[in-house]
Design an enzyme around this catalytic site. Structure first.
Site, short mmCIF file in Angstrom:
data_model
loop_
_atom_site.label_atom_id
_atom_site.label_comp_id
_atom_site.label_asym_id
_atom_site.label_seq_id
_atom_site.Cartn_x
_atom_site.Cartn_y
_atom_site.Cartn_z
N ASP A 1 1.29 19.48 18.62
CA ASP A 1 1.90 20.71 19.09
C ASP A 1 2.44 21.52 17.90
O ASP A 1 1.80 21.58 16.86
CB ASP A 1 2.97 20.41 20.14
CG ASP A 1 2.36 19.81 21.42
OD1 ASP A 1 1.16 20.04 21.66
OD2 ASP A 1 3.09 19.11 22.14
N HIS B 1 0.82 -1.21 0.00
CA HIS B 1 0.00 0.00 0.00
C HIS B 1 0.86 1.27 0.00
O HIS B 1 0.34 2.37 0.07
CB HIS B 1 -0.92 -0.03 1.23
CG HIS B 1 -2.05 0.93 1.20
ND1 HIS B 1 -2.17 1.97 2.08
CD2 HIS B 1 -3.12 1.02 0.37
CE1 HIS B 1 -3.28 2.65 1.83
NE2 HIS B 1 -3.87 2.11 0.79
N ASP C 1 16.96 9.83 -8.69
CA ASP C 1 18.41 10.01 -8.61
C ASP C 1 18.94 9.98 -7.18
O ASP C 1 19.95 10.62 -6.87
CB ASP C 1 18.83 11.33 -9.28
CG ASP C 1 18.73 11.26 -10.80
OD1 ASP C 1 18.69 10.13 -11.34
OD2 ASP C 1 18.69 12.33 -11.44
N LYS D 1 3.24 4.44 -1.17
CA LYS D 1 3.32 5.36 -2.30
C LYS D 1 4.62 6.15 -2.17
O LYS D 1 4.72 7.11 -1.41
CB LYS D 1 2.15 6.35 -2.33
CG LYS D 1 0.79 5.70 -2.66
CD LYS D 1 0.04 5.27 -1.44
CE LYS D 1 -1.35 4.78 -1.78
NZ LYS D 1 -2.04 4.18 -0.63
N HIS E 1 -9.06 11.20 1.55
CA HIS E 1 -8.14 10.08 1.41
C HIS E 1 -6.83 10.32 2.14
O HIS E 1 -5.91 9.50 2.09
CB HIS E 1 -7.87 9.84 -0.09
CG HIS E 1 -7.26 8.52 -0.40
ND1 HIS E 1 -5.94 8.37 -0.79
CD2 HIS E 1 -7.78 7.27 -0.38
CE1 HIS E 1 -5.68 7.10 -1.01
NE2 HIS E 1 -6.77 6.41 -0.77
N LYS F 1 -3.83 10.92 5.06
CA LYS F 1 -3.34 10.23 6.24
C LYS F 1 -2.26 11.13 6.86
O LYS F 1 -1.06 10.91 6.69
CB LYS F 1 -2.72 8.88 5.88
CG LYS F 1 -3.65 7.95 5.06
CD LYS F 1 -3.35 8.02 3.59
CE LYS F 1 -4.00 6.95 2.74
NZ LYS F 1 -5.42 6.80 2.86
#
Length: 409
Positions: free
Chosen positions: A302, A119, A126, A121, A295, A297
């Site tokens: 603080d 899952h 380089d 991404k 979608h 996350k």
């Protein structure tokens, strides 16, 4: 109280970070990095579709490969279940290596093996710049997709922390996509400093690092002094995570949570709402994002801690899927993320009115302990689900199609 001990993942100083909101910002940077790459492009994504975004990625990766850049692209075999022969032939002819993580044929038209997916991404160009977040290579991350376009985030990282991400991706390529053998170097490699931000890269796997991302969240929540602002698409964490949020609210920390109000999967909202009363009773402020599917996350604590990544706060991400987040210590970045989320709260979210959340019935005296027992034990139970050693297959066009495909315009 559970003692998490010291993290195995090092904080790397000297980085530059930039928040990327939605596909408009993410794809612009991803494509620019691909076009500028001179030696190597490493990409992992859960979803790659043959829509306008996938075809643009296809075109740019082929162009990079043809000018001599090493291109390694890994997609999940469940999240990206089908590619046309022409699409595959374009990659193969140019020398792009497309790998499918744990692919399986459909059974009566149904995709099976929904658990333990890749899952993550990630993109590294380089060994110098990395993108990490929750945005897939698909058109439903850009506004012109319509009402179902997703609200999401990623972060661009440049500096010593990129060496960890790069080494991890190389290790994943050598280990059937899992990367569990990777160990962060004690000392950062000689990657030039690019800023003043501390960054920690944390992957999650089903071996030694089953709870790695959750531990970093809980470590920050328990240390919070003034504010916790958490926005997550799929929220159904374990009992310990919920208890830490309640304890923070009860000691005077302002705890604000943003959930999906218009989910792409209705079960996500149903599950989260079963927790509303438990959280509200402790003073946690709840909001539902209602403009379109959420979608993201992301979270901040603080003025000096934030995280962006692929990991939801639900059983799949916390107990089964392969995930990756970056954790960031930088007041400027935290302030930018806070301003972004505050804009959502003010213009696109509905506050959950405590008076409208049903109070517990007499039978909840029995059912609530059962619910939290399930939440507490789920990670262990999830490990009992049928497991196997994942395989990564190099995707190629069918033999009779090889050489017949052309690159999409």
């Amino acid at each position: 109280m559970r003692n998490f001990g010291a993290s195995e993942f090092p904080w790397r100083g000297g980085n530059r970070v930039a928040l990327l909101e939605n596909g408009e910002e993410f794809f612009m940077r991803a494509f620019a990095l691909i076009d500028a790459a001179q030696r190597e492009i490493l990409i992992e994504t859960f979803i790659l579709f043959e829509d306008k975004i996938g075809l643009e990625l296809h075109r740019r990766l082929i162009a990079a490969a043809r000018r001599g850049v090493r291109v390694e692209l890994t997609v999940d075999g469940y999240g990206s279940p089908h590619f046309s022969p022409e699409f595959l032939a374009g990659f193969t002819d140019a020398g792009v290596r497309l790998r499918l993580f744990d692919p399986h044929p459909r059974w009566l038209g149904v995709r099976l093996h929904a658990f333990r997916r890749m899952h993550r991404k990630l993109l590294v160009a380089d060994a110098r710049v990395a993108l990490v977040g929750g945005i897939n290579f698909s058109a439903d991350h850009v506004r012109d997709f319509g009402a179902e376009a997703k609200q999401d985030y990623a972060v661009e990282v440049e500096g010593p922390a990129v060496a960890d991400i790069h080494d991890f991706l190389r290790a994943a390529l050598a280990s059937q996509g899992v990367g569990n053998a990777w160990r962060p170097a004690r000392q950062a490699e000689s990657v030039a400093q690019a800023g003043a931000t501390d960054v920690m890269f944390v992957p999650r796997d089903n071996h030694r690092r089953r709870g790695s991302i959750e531990r970093e969240y809980r470590r920050a929540i328990r240390a919070a002094r003034r504010e916790i602002l958490l926005a997550n698409a799929y929220f159904f964490p374990g009992y310990g995570f919920l208890r830490d949020l309640r304890h923070a609210a009860r000691r005077g920390v302002k705890v604000t949570l943003i959930f999906q109000g218009e989910p792409d999967m209705q079960v996500a909202l149903v599950a989260a709402r079963t927790l509303y009363r438990y959280l509200i009773e402790a003073g946690v402020q709840l909001h539902e994002y209602c403009e379109r599917p959420f979608h993201g996350k992301v979270a901040l604590v603080d003025d000096d801690w934030a995280t962006v990544g692929s990991s939801n706060l639900d059983p799949l991400s916390l107990s089964l899927n392969l995930e990756a987040n970056v954790f960031i210590r930088d007041p400027s970045f935290v302030a930018e993320l806070r301003n972004n989320l505050q804009h959502l709260l003010q213009h696109h979210c509905q506050s959950v009115d405590p008076a409208q959340v049903p109070r517990g019935r007499f039978w909840h005296v029995l059912t609530r302990p059962l619910l939290f027992h399930v939440l507490r034990r789920f990670p262990d139970w999830a490990g009992w689900l049928p497991a196997h050693t994942p395989r990564v297959a190099l995707a190629k066009p069918p033999p009779d199609e090889a050489g017949a495909g052309t690159t999409p315009p």
